[in-house]
Design a protein around this motif. Structure first.
Motif, PDB file in Angstrom:
ATOM      1  N   CYS A   1       0.836  -1.212   0.000  1.00 30.33           N
ATOM      2  CA  CYS A   1       0.000   0.000   0.000  1.00 30.33           C
ATOM      3  C   CYS A   1       0.867   1.257   0.000  1.00 30.33           C
ATOM      4  CB  CYS A   1      -0.926   0.002   1.215  1.00 30.33           C
ATOM      5  SG  CYS A   1      -2.206  -1.265   1.163  1.00 30.33           S
ATOM      6  N   GLU A   2       1.945   1.240   0.778  1.00 29.52           N
ATOM      7  CA  GLU A   2       2.860   2.382   0.804  1.00 29.52           C
ATOM      8  C   GLU A   2       3.472   2.608  -0.571  1.00 29.52           C
ATOM      9  OE1 GLU A   2       3.939   4.555   3.726  1.00 29.52           O
ATOM     10  OE2 GLU A   2       1.855   3.895   3.787  1.00 29.52           O
ATOM     11  N   ASP A   3       3.870   1.529  -1.202  1.00 29.92           N
ATOM     12  CA  ASP A   3       4.477   1.622  -2.530  1.00 29.92           C
ATOM     13  C   ASP A   3       3.439   2.062  -3.567  1.00 29.92           C
ATOM     14  OD1 ASP A   3       6.836   1.003  -4.320  1.00 29.92           O
ATOM     15  OD2 ASP A   3       5.362  -0.361  -5.200  1.00 29.92           O
ATOM     16  N   TYR A   4       2.201   1.617  -3.392  1.00 30.08           N
ATOM     17  CA  TYR A   4       1.130   1.946  -4.334  1.00 30.08           C
ATOM     18  C   TYR A   4       0.897   3.453  -4.400  1.00 30.08           C
ATOM     19  CZ  TYR A   4      -3.638   2.482  -6.088  1.00 30.08           C
ATOM     20  OH  TYR A   4      -4.743   2.894  -6.795  1.00 30.08           O
ATOM     21  N   LYS A   5       1.023   4.116  -3.281  1.00 34.49           N
ATOM     22  CA  LYS A   5       0.800   5.571  -3.239  1.00 34.49           C
ATOM     23  C   LYS A   5       1.800   6.339  -4.097  1.00 34.49           C
ATOM     24  CE  LYS A   5      -0.973   5.167   1.476  1.00 34.49           C
ATOM     25  NZ  LYS A   5      -0.705   5.421   2.910  1.00 34.49           N
ATOM     26  N   LYS A   6       2.901   5.700  -4.429  1.00 33.30           N
ATOM     27  CA  LYS A   6       3.927   6.348  -5.256  1.00 33.30           C
ATOM     28  C   LYS A   6       3.817   5.958  -6.733  1.00 33.30           C
ATOM     29  CE  LYS A   6       7.003   5.735  -1.283  1.00 33.30           C
ATOM     30  NZ  LYS A   6       8.213   5.035  -0.787  1.00 33.30           N
ATOM     31  N   THR A   7       2.806   5.138  -7.043  1.00 31.94           N
ATOM     32  CA  THR A   7       2.634   4.649  -8.409  1.00 31.94           C
ATOM     33  C   THR A   7       2.200   5.765  -9.356  1.00 31.94           C
ATOM     34  OG1 THR A   7       1.978   2.476  -7.556  1.00 31.94           O
ATOM     35  CG2 THR A   7       1.412   2.948  -9.838  1.00 31.94           C
ATOM     36  N   ALA A   8       2.707   5.716 -10.565  1.00 30.48           N
ATOM     37  CA  ALA A   8       2.330   6.708 -11.583  1.00 30.48           C
ATOM     38  C   ALA A   8       0.839   6.587 -11.884  1.00 30.48           C
ATOM     39  CB  ALA A   8       3.143   6.483 -12.853  1.00 30.48           C
ATOM     40  N   PRO A   9       0.150   7.719 -12.106  1.00 28.80           N
ATOM     41  CA  PRO A   9      -1.307   7.694 -12.360  1.00 28.80           C
ATOM     42  C   PRO A   9      -1.719   6.722 -13.458  1.00 28.80           C
ATOM     43  CG  PRO A   9      -0.568   9.942 -12.049  1.00 28.80           C
ATOM     44  CD  PRO A   9       0.672   9.100 -12.085  1.00 28.80           C
ATOM     45  N   SER A  10      -0.895   6.600 -14.495  1.00 29.49           N
ATOM     46  CA  SER A  10      -1.254   5.732 -15.618  1.00 29.49           C
ATOM     47  C   SER A  10      -1.226   4.250 -15.250  1.00 29.49           C
ATOM     48  CB  SER A  10      -0.291   5.971 -16.792  1.00 29.49           C
ATOM     49  OG  SER A  10       1.042   5.685 -16.400  1.00 29.49           O
ATOM     50  N   LYS A  11      -0.574   3.913 -14.114  1.00 29.32           N
ATOM     51  CA  LYS A  11      -0.440   2.514 -13.717  1.00 29.32           C
ATOM     52  C   LYS A  11      -1.255   2.175 -12.467  1.00 29.32           C
ATOM     53  CE  LYS A  11       4.239   2.163 -15.637  1.00 29.32           C
ATOM     54  NZ  LYS A  11       5.662   1.852 -15.353  1.00 29.32           N
TER      55      LYS A  11
ATOM     56  N   ALA B   1      -9.674   3.417  -9.316  1.00 29.53           N
ATOM     57  CA  ALA B   1      -8.400   3.469  -8.594  1.00 29.53           C
ATOM     58  C   ALA B   1      -7.856   4.886  -8.435  1.00 29.53           C
ATOM     59  CB  ALA B   1      -7.365   2.605  -9.302  1.00 29.53           C
ATOM     60  N   CYS B   2      -7.479   5.195  -7.184  1.00 29.45           N
ATOM     61  CA  CYS B   2      -6.830   6.455  -6.869  1.00 29.45           C
ATOM     62  C   CYS B   2      -5.788   6.154  -5.789  1.00 29.45           C
ATOM     63  CB  CYS B   2      -7.846   7.492  -6.389  1.00 29.45           C
ATOM     64  SG  CYS B   2      -8.634   7.044  -4.829  1.00 29.45           S
TER      65      CYS B   2
ATOM     66  N   THR C   1      -3.927  -0.854 -12.865  1.00 25.52           N
ATOM     67  CA  THR C   1      -3.299  -2.173 -12.960  1.00 25.52           C
ATOM     68  C   THR C   1      -2.735  -2.612 -11.616  1.00 25.52           C
ATOM     69  OG1 THR C   1      -2.708  -1.814 -15.279  1.00 25.52           O
ATOM     70  CG2 THR C   1      -1.504  -3.528 -14.096  1.00 25.52           C
ATOM     71  N   ARG C   2      -2.028  -1.703 -10.955  1.00 26.16           N
ATOM     72  CA  ARG C   2      -1.404  -2.043  -9.666  1.00 26.16           C
ATOM     73  C   ARG C   2      -2.456  -2.267  -8.582  1.00 26.16           C
ATOM     74  NH1 ARG C   2       1.541  -5.049  -7.113  1.00 26.16           N
ATOM     75  NH2 ARG C   2       2.637  -4.238  -5.283  1.00 26.16           N
ATOM     76  N   ALA C   3      -3.536  -1.478  -8.608  1.00 30.95           N
ATOM     77  CA  ALA C   3      -4.601  -1.630  -7.612  1.00 30.95           C
ATOM     78  C   ALA C   3      -5.249  -3.007  -7.718  1.00 30.95           C
ATOM     79  CB  ALA C   3      -5.654  -0.541  -7.801  1.00 30.95           C
ATOM     80  N   LYS C   4      -5.492  -3.463  -8.924  1.00 36.66           N
ATOM     81  CA  LYS C   4      -6.091  -4.781  -9.127  1.00 36.66           C
ATOM     82  C   LYS C   4      -5.154  -5.888  -8.646  1.00 36.66           C
ATOM     83  CE  LYS C   4      -9.176  -3.635 -12.986  1.00 36.66           C
ATOM     84  NZ  LYS C   4      -9.487  -3.873 -14.420  1.00 36.66           N
ATOM     85  N   GLN C   5      -3.846  -5.704  -8.887  1.00 34.58           N
ATOM     86  CA  GLN C   5      -2.872  -6.705  -8.448  1.00 34.58           C
ATOM     87  C   GLN C   5      -2.873  -6.840  -6.922  1.00 34.58           C
ATOM     88  OE1 GLN C   5       0.756  -5.191 -10.153  1.00 34.58           O
ATOM     89  NE2 GLN C   5       0.478  -6.280 -12.094  1.00 34.58           N
TER      90      GLN C   5
END
Length: 212
Positions: free
Chosen positions: A102-112, A150-151, A115-119
């Protein structure tokens, strides 16, 4: 056989064959420089691994802070690593894995994000996920809906609940575990030895200064 070779003595022919074999053997041997480079790489890898291991050893001050509050554990890279080791012994390391994801997800680029949220959802949140974390049905459903749009904050509530679960449940057992007790005892003993050594060195310097 060529007529010219036929006229040579047998001993000369044998010597020529021996030289040919030696040349072939030398060509097959790795060059000393290449072998040295391989050994150097292996040595550097071992050195790097040793340095990383030494760097991860906590000090007595760090261990003391971890015993004061769970936030100190989670705000420390070494603290999280030690706590994860404890969680692994209880077969609940998925809680830390999810929190870090979850911590890493917050740094994910908007375009991804989608995909990352579903994973993350499929890995940790949905029912019967491979590394399913302990969430109530309402939070699980809320997270599922969030993932559809996803946000960066769609896992915030689920992450908060897992944090609280670790703080109120696993952390209490962690404080009473042999792992943290051994760390506390070992680091305290080590620091006392260092203090005694420093005192001895200081006394020696003073004695030398007085003698001069």
């Amino acid at each position: 056989m060529c007529k010219g070779l036929a006229t040579l003595p047998a001993t000369c022919l044998k010597s020529a064959k021996d030289i040919k074999h030696k040349i072939s053997f030398l060509l097959q041997k790795p060059e000393p420089q290449a072998a040295d480079q391989k050994q150097m790489k292996e040595k550097n890898a071992v050195t790097a691994a040793t340095a990383a291991a030494a760097k991860s050893v906590p000090t007595a001050t760090e261990v003391k802070k971890w015993r004061e509050s769970f936030s100190h554990v989670m705000n420390s890279d070494t603290g999280r690593a030690v706590f994860t080791t404890f969680l692994r012994s209880e077969f609940s390391e998925e809680n830390m894995d999810f929190w870090l994801a979850c911590e890493d997800y917050k740094k994910t680029a908007p375009s991804k994000l989608m995909t990352r949220a579903k994973q993350i959802y499929q890995q940790y949140v949905e029912a019967d996920a491979p590394n399913e974390v302990n969430l109530d049905a309402a939070t699980r459903e809320e997270t599922r809906q969030n993932v559809e749009n996803a946000c960066p904050s769609c896992f915030d509530e689920a992450q908060r609940m897992i944090y609280v679960l670790m703080a109120k449940d696993s952390y209490r057992r962690f404080l009473n575990s042999k792992l943290i007790q051994d760390l506390s005892q070992t680091q305290t003993t080590t620091e006392k030895k260092m203090e005694m050594k420093n005192c001895d060195c200081e006394e020696s310097r003073q004695a030398l200064s007085g003698g001069a």
